[in-house]
Write a protein that holds these residues in place. Sequence first.
Motif, PDB file in Angstrom:
ATOM      1  N   ALA A   1       3.334   0.343  -2.983  1.00 13.02           N
ATOM      2  CA  ALA A   1       3.441  -0.934  -3.561  1.00 13.02           C
ATOM      3  C   ALA A   1       5.039  -1.559  -2.840  1.00 13.02           C
ATOM      4  O   ALA A   1       5.008  -2.596  -2.477  1.00 13.02           O
ATOM      5  N   VAL A   2       6.043  -0.635  -2.959  1.00 19.19           N
ATOM      6  CA  VAL A   2       6.979  -1.269  -2.268  1.00 19.19           C
ATOM      7  C   VAL A   2       7.450  -1.207  -0.793  1.00 19.19           C
ATOM      8  O   VAL A   2       8.286  -1.916  -0.247  1.00 19.19           O
TER       9      VAL A   2
ATOM     10  N   LEU B   1      -1.817  -4.029  -0.885  1.00 24.93           N
ATOM     11  CA  LEU B   1      -2.039  -2.662  -0.787  1.00 24.93           C
ATOM     12  C   LEU B   1      -3.748  -2.751  -0.856  1.00 24.93           C
ATOM     13  O   LEU B   1      -3.882  -3.257  -2.164  1.00 24.93           O
ATOM     14  N   VAL B   2      -4.460  -2.291   0.144  1.00 24.30           N
ATOM     15  CA  VAL B   2      -6.097  -2.311  -0.106  1.00 24.30           C
ATOM     16  C   VAL B   2      -6.332  -0.940  -0.306  1.00 24.30           C
ATOM     17  O   VAL B   2      -5.846   0.124   0.296  1.00 24.30           O
ATOM     18  N   VAL B   3      -6.894  -0.689  -1.410  1.00 24.60           N
ATOM     19  CA  VAL B   3      -7.284   0.680  -2.139  1.00 24.60           C
ATOM     20  C   VAL B   3      -8.630   0.720  -1.562  1.00 24.60           C
ATOM     21  O   VAL B   3      -9.767   0.238  -2.247  1.00 24.60           O
TER      22      VAL B   3
ATOM     23  N   LEU C   1      -0.381  -3.115 -12.577  1.00 25.02           N
ATOM     24  CA  LEU C   1       0.261  -2.573 -11.315  1.00 25.02           C
ATOM     25  C   LEU C   1       1.007  -3.950 -10.638  1.00 25.02           C
ATOM     26  O   LEU C   1       2.133  -3.654 -10.038  1.00 25.02           O
ATOM     27  N   SER C   2       0.197  -4.955 -10.451  1.00 23.61           N
ATOM     28  CA  SER C   2       0.675  -6.149  -9.907  1.00 23.61           C
ATOM     29  C   SER C   2       2.032  -6.726 -10.526  1.00 23.61           C
ATOM     30  O   SER C   2       2.888  -6.935  -9.883  1.00 23.61           O
ATOM     31  N   LYS C   3       2.032  -6.672 -12.009  1.00 19.30           N
ATOM     32  CA  LYS C   3       3.067  -7.244 -12.806  1.00 19.30           C
ATOM     33  C   LYS C   3       4.449  -6.213 -12.705  1.00 19.30           C
ATOM     34  O   LYS C   3       5.490  -6.744 -12.499  1.00 19.30           O
ATOM     35  N   GLN C   4       4.215  -4.884 -12.508  1.00 16.99           N
ATOM     36  CA  GLN C   4       5.270  -3.991 -12.204  1.00 16.99           C
ATOM     37  C   GLN C   4       5.721  -4.138 -10.955  1.00 16.99           C
ATOM     38  O   GLN C   4       7.140  -3.679 -11.039  1.00 16.99           O
TER      39      GLN C   4
ATOM     40  N   GLY D   1       4.821  -6.551  -8.066  1.00 17.62           N
ATOM     41  CA  GLY D   1       4.961  -7.826  -7.393  1.00 17.62           C
ATOM     42  C   GLY D   1       3.896  -7.587  -6.111  1.00 17.62           C
ATOM     43  O   GLY D   1       4.066  -8.351  -5.360  1.00 17.62           O
ATOM     44  N   CYS D   2       3.342  -6.380  -6.056  1.00 19.92           N
ATOM     45  CA  CYS D   2       2.339  -6.273  -4.808  1.00 19.92           C
ATOM     46  C   CYS D   2       1.047  -7.062  -5.149  1.00 19.92           C
ATOM     47  O   CYS D   2       0.577  -6.882  -6.375  1.00 19.92           O
TER      48      CYS D   2
END
Length: 165
Positions: free
Chosen positions: A25-26, A31-33, A61-64, A66-67
């Motif tokens: 994510a960085v 990010l397409v899973v 994950l989005s909150k952590q 930003g992705c």
Amino acid sequence: MRIGLYPGTFDPITLGHLDIIRRAAVLVDRLVVGVAINRDKGPMFSLEERVAMVEAEFDDLSKQTGCEFVAHPFENLLIDCARDVNAQVIVRGLRAVADFEYEFQMVGMNRRLDDSIETVFLMAEAEHQAIASKLVKEIARLGGDVSSFVTPAVQAALQERLGAK
């Protein structure tokens, strides 16, 4: 916008997968899973269940990170899936040397099919290197504790599927 594709069967998604997702994510904005249908593997969970398990992890994950995260089921060639989602990079996780040998061949083939899409390898953190979905399912089938390999939601899904308490 930089878009990455992290493909896998995710049957089920493990803490090792989540480690790679978090670290990928960085590198990208989205990010397409890619959740592979892959009938040859005989998944324990249906495609819909695997997509739901993956999506259940996205809010935190989005909150952590930003992705932006998107789950995308696919059954076509990986390189075609990457094109479908406009990914500039394919993210692959490595656990061991044996993984690298297979992945090295895949990269070579994918580069021949479309040399505009790069592949990035991320090593799993040491604590997650031994985690494999296949082994997690086997441990769960035999009544073992998988709590150090998967999230509580995935552990509950495994227990429900296997009829365990």
